[in-house]
Write a protein that holds these residues in place. Sequence first.
Motif, PDB file in Angstrom:
ATOM      1  N   CYS A   9       0.829  -1.207   0.000  1.00  0.00           N
ATOM      2  CA  CYS A   9       0.000   0.000   0.000  1.00  0.00           C
ATOM      3  C   CYS A   9       0.864   1.259   0.000  1.00  0.00           C
ATOM      4  O   CYS A   9       0.547   2.231  -0.693  1.00  0.00           O
ATOM      5  CB  CYS A   9      -0.926   0.022   1.214  1.00  0.00           C
ATOM      6  N   ALA A  10       1.950   1.239   0.758  1.00  0.00           N
ATOM      7  CA  ALA A  10       2.847   2.403   0.807  1.00  0.00           C
ATOM      8  C   ALA A  10       3.458   2.644  -0.555  1.00  0.00           C
ATOM      9  O   ALA A  10       3.512   3.780  -1.051  1.00  0.00           O
ATOM     10  CB  ALA A  10       3.922   2.203   1.857  1.00  0.00           C
ATOM     11  N   TRP A  11       3.930   1.553  -1.217  1.00  0.00           N
ATOM     12  CA  TRP A  11       4.530   1.708  -2.544  1.00  0.00           C
ATOM     13  C   TRP A  11       3.484   2.124  -3.568  1.00  0.00           C
ATOM     14  O   TRP A  11       3.773   2.894  -4.491  1.00  0.00           O
ATOM     15  CB  TRP A  11       5.223   0.423  -2.993  1.00  0.00           C
ATOM     16  N   ALA A  12       2.308   1.675  -3.411  1.00  0.00           N
ATOM     17  CA  ALA A  12       1.238   2.054  -4.338  1.00  0.00           C
ATOM     18  C   ALA A  12       0.935   3.547  -4.198  1.00  0.00           C
ATOM     19  O   ALA A  12       0.769   4.259  -5.194  1.00  0.00           O
ATOM     20  CB  ALA A  12      -0.009   1.225  -4.067  1.00  0.00           C
ATOM     21  N   PHE A  13       0.867   4.040  -2.954  1.00  0.00           N
ATOM     22  CA  PHE A  13       0.612   5.464  -2.709  1.00  0.00           C
ATOM     23  C   PHE A  13       1.742   6.317  -3.295  1.00  0.00           C
ATOM     24  O   PHE A  13       1.491   7.315  -3.977  1.00  0.00           O
ATOM     25  CB  PHE A  13       0.482   5.730  -1.203  1.00  0.00           C
ATOM     26  N   ILE A  14       2.990   5.916  -3.069  1.00  0.00           N
ATOM     27  CA  ILE A  14       4.141   6.663  -3.589  1.00  0.00           C
ATOM     28  C   ILE A  14       4.109   6.660  -5.115  1.00  0.00           C
ATOM     29  O   ILE A  14       4.328   7.673  -5.762  1.00  0.00           O
ATOM     30  CB  ILE A  14       5.459   6.085  -3.041  1.00  0.00           C
ATOM     31  N   GLY A  15       3.849   5.499  -5.708  1.00  0.00           N
ATOM     32  CA  GLY A  15       3.806   5.394  -7.165  1.00  0.00           C
ATOM     33  C   GLY A  15       2.742   6.288  -7.774  1.00  0.00           C
ATOM     34  O   GLY A  15       2.945   6.897  -8.828  1.00  0.00           O
ATOM     35  N   GLU A  16       1.602   6.353  -7.155  1.00  0.00           N
ATOM     36  CA  GLU A  16       0.509   7.152  -7.683  1.00  0.00           C
ATOM     37  C   GLU A  16       0.741   8.653  -7.480  1.00  0.00           C
ATOM     38  O   GLU A  16       0.232   9.474  -8.231  1.00  0.00           O
ATOM     39  CB  GLU A  16      -0.814   6.745  -7.030  1.00  0.00           C
ATOM     40  N   ASN A  17       1.510   9.034  -6.450  1.00  0.00           N
ATOM     41  CA  ASN A  17       1.666  10.451  -6.091  1.00  0.00           C
ATOM     42  C   ASN A  17       3.102  10.953  -6.219  1.00  0.00           C
ATOM     43  O   ASN A  17       3.455  11.985  -5.649  1.00  0.00           O
ATOM     44  CB  ASN A  17       1.168  10.678  -4.657  1.00  0.00           C
ATOM     45  N   VAL A  18       3.953  10.247  -6.936  1.00  0.00           N
ATOM     46  CA  VAL A  18       5.353  10.623  -7.042  1.00  0.00           C
ATOM     47  C   VAL A  18       5.515  12.028  -7.621  1.00  0.00           C
ATOM     48  O   VAL A  18       6.360  12.812  -7.162  1.00  0.00           O
ATOM     49  CB  VAL A  18       6.167   9.571  -7.827  1.00  0.00           C
ATOM     50  N   ALA A  19       4.755  12.393  -8.603  1.00  0.00           N
ATOM     51  CA  ALA A  19       4.870  13.733  -9.211  1.00  0.00           C
ATOM     52  C   ALA A  19       4.514  14.817  -8.191  1.00  0.00           C
ATOM     53  O   ALA A  19       5.186  15.862  -8.106  1.00  0.00           O
ATOM     54  CB  ALA A  19       3.983  13.834 -10.441  1.00  0.00           C
ATOM     55  N   SER A  20       3.485  14.584  -7.405  1.00  0.00           N
ATOM     56  CA  SER A  20       3.076  15.561  -6.379  1.00  0.00           C
ATOM     57  C   SER A  20       4.136  15.689  -5.293  1.00  0.00           C
ATOM     58  O   SER A  20       4.423  16.795  -4.812  1.00  0.00           O
ATOM     59  CB  SER A  20       1.750  15.148  -5.736  1.00  0.00           C
ATOM     60  N   ILE A  21       4.737  14.577  -4.904  1.00  0.00           N
ATOM     61  CA  ILE A  21       5.781  14.592  -3.870  1.00  0.00           C
ATOM     62  C   ILE A  21       7.005  15.353  -4.375  1.00  0.00           C
ATOM     63  O   ILE A  21       7.561  16.204  -3.670  1.00  0.00           O
ATOM     64  CB  ILE A  21       6.140  13.148  -3.448  1.00  0.00           C
ATOM     65  N   CYS A  25       8.498  18.920  -2.859  1.00  0.00           N
ATOM     66  CA  CYS A  25       9.894  19.054  -2.430  1.00  0.00           C
ATOM     67  C   CYS A  25      10.599  20.167  -3.198  1.00  0.00           C
ATOM     68  O   CYS A  25      11.370  20.944  -2.619  1.00  0.00           O
ATOM     69  CB  CYS A  25      10.643  17.733  -2.617  1.00  0.00           C
ATOM     70  N   ALA A  26      10.324  20.262  -4.505  1.00  0.00           N
ATOM     71  CA  ALA A  26      10.939  21.319  -5.315  1.00  0.00           C
ATOM     72  C   ALA A  26      10.466  22.701  -4.849  1.00  0.00           C
ATOM     73  O   ALA A  26      11.245  23.654  -4.782  1.00  0.00           O
ATOM     74  CB  ALA A  26      10.607  21.116  -6.792  1.00  0.00           C
ATOM     75  N   MET A  27       9.187  22.819  -4.519  1.00  0.00           N
ATOM     76  CA  MET A  27       8.662  24.097  -4.048  1.00  0.00           C
ATOM     77  C   MET A  27       9.281  24.469  -2.694  1.00  0.00           C
ATOM     78  O   MET A  27       9.665  25.616  -2.481  1.00  0.00           O
ATOM     79  CB  MET A  27       7.136  24.050  -3.920  1.00  0.00           C
ATOM     80  N   ALA A  28       9.422  23.505  -1.796  1.00  0.00           N
ATOM     81  CA  ALA A  28      10.045  23.772  -0.492  1.00  0.00           C
ATOM     82  C   ALA A  28      11.501  24.205  -0.680  1.00  0.00           C
ATOM     83  O   ALA A  28      11.964  25.164  -0.038  1.00  0.00           O
ATOM     84  CB  ALA A  28       9.956  22.540   0.395  1.00  0.00           C
ATOM     85  N   ALA A  29      12.218  23.532  -1.576  1.00  0.00           N
ATOM     86  CA  ALA A  29      13.615  23.900  -1.838  1.00  0.00           C
ATOM     87  C   ALA A  29      13.704  25.301  -2.441  1.00  0.00           C
ATOM     88  O   ALA A  29      14.608  26.077  -2.107  1.00  0.00           O
ATOM     89  CB  ALA A  29      14.259  22.873  -2.774  1.00  0.00           C
ATOM     90  N   THR A  30      12.766  25.663  -3.299  1.00  0.00           N
ATOM     91  CA  THR A  30      12.750  26.996  -3.909  1.00  0.00           C
ATOM     92  C   THR A  30      12.509  28.069  -2.854  1.00  0.00           C
ATOM     93  O   THR A  30      13.181  29.110  -2.845  1.00  0.00           O
ATOM     94  CB  THR A  30      11.666  27.071  -5.006  1.00  0.00           C
ATOM     95  N   PHE A  31      11.552  27.845  -1.967  1.00  0.00           N
ATOM     96  CA  PHE A  31      11.293  28.818  -0.900  1.00  0.00           C
ATOM     97  C   PHE A  31      12.509  28.961   0.021  1.00  0.00           C
ATOM     98  O   PHE A  31      12.857  30.054   0.439  1.00  0.00           O
ATOM     99  CB  PHE A  31      10.049  28.440  -0.085  1.00  0.00           C
ATOM    100  N   TRP A  32      13.141  27.836   0.344  1.00  0.00           N
ATOM    101  CA  TRP A  32      14.325  27.878   1.201  1.00  0.00           C
ATOM    102  C   TRP A  32      15.450  28.651   0.514  1.00  0.00           C
ATOM    103  O   TRP A  32      16.108  29.481   1.133  1.00  0.00           O
ATOM    104  CB  TRP A  32      14.777  26.463   1.553  1.00  0.00           C
ATOM    105  N   GLN A  33      15.664  28.415  -0.761  1.00  0.00           N
ATOM    106  CA  GLN A  33      16.693  29.121  -1.512  1.00  0.00           C
ATOM    107  C   GLN A  33      16.397  30.624  -1.569  1.00  0.00           C
ATOM    108  O   GLN A  33      17.300  31.452  -1.447  1.00  0.00           O
ATOM    109  CB  GLN A  33      16.806  28.544  -2.934  1.00  0.00           C
TER     110      GLN A  33
END
Length: 184
Positions: A9-21, A25-33
Amino acid sequence: MECVGPITCAWAFIGENVASIIATCAMAATFWQGYIARKHNKLSVKPFLDINRHSDYTAFSFKLSLVNQGLGPAIITSYSMKVEQKDCSYQHFHLKADELFKVLSEAVPDLDPIKLSIYTMEKGNAYIQPGEIIDILAINIPLEIYQTTDKALLRAKLDSISYCFDYESIYGQKSQAKYSNKNI
């Protein structure tokens, strides 16, 4: 997709939402930068005002200079001068030269007011660029008058002068530059 156990179930959730994750992360890194860049920019334009004293007791001259040793312009918001604990400031950016002249005349009776120069800043024109030096007080006493002057009293009068400059950076960071005999 049907889950067959917690790991699946965990791998299924990650697979389905990998683009959102990844996007989160990219947005958080941009704000931090952005935060780090702004912090760096504030430091890279921070002014540092210093007050230097120059004295020559042979052919008497006394000068106080304001120097911006920082990286950005200093915006003077207010300044004051005290002589013998008496405030010599008018309102914003104007000093009472007559108070200083009266105190110094006690030590140098023949002091010519023309030999006394006090720098005043006009409101709205109080920027000091990096590396700029402004003589805020200059006193020149001719040698023939200085020879008849009570030198200890003159030094005591000069040592009673204090300045305080309130200034800020272009980002609004507030600071102070102070001068008194205790700084020496």
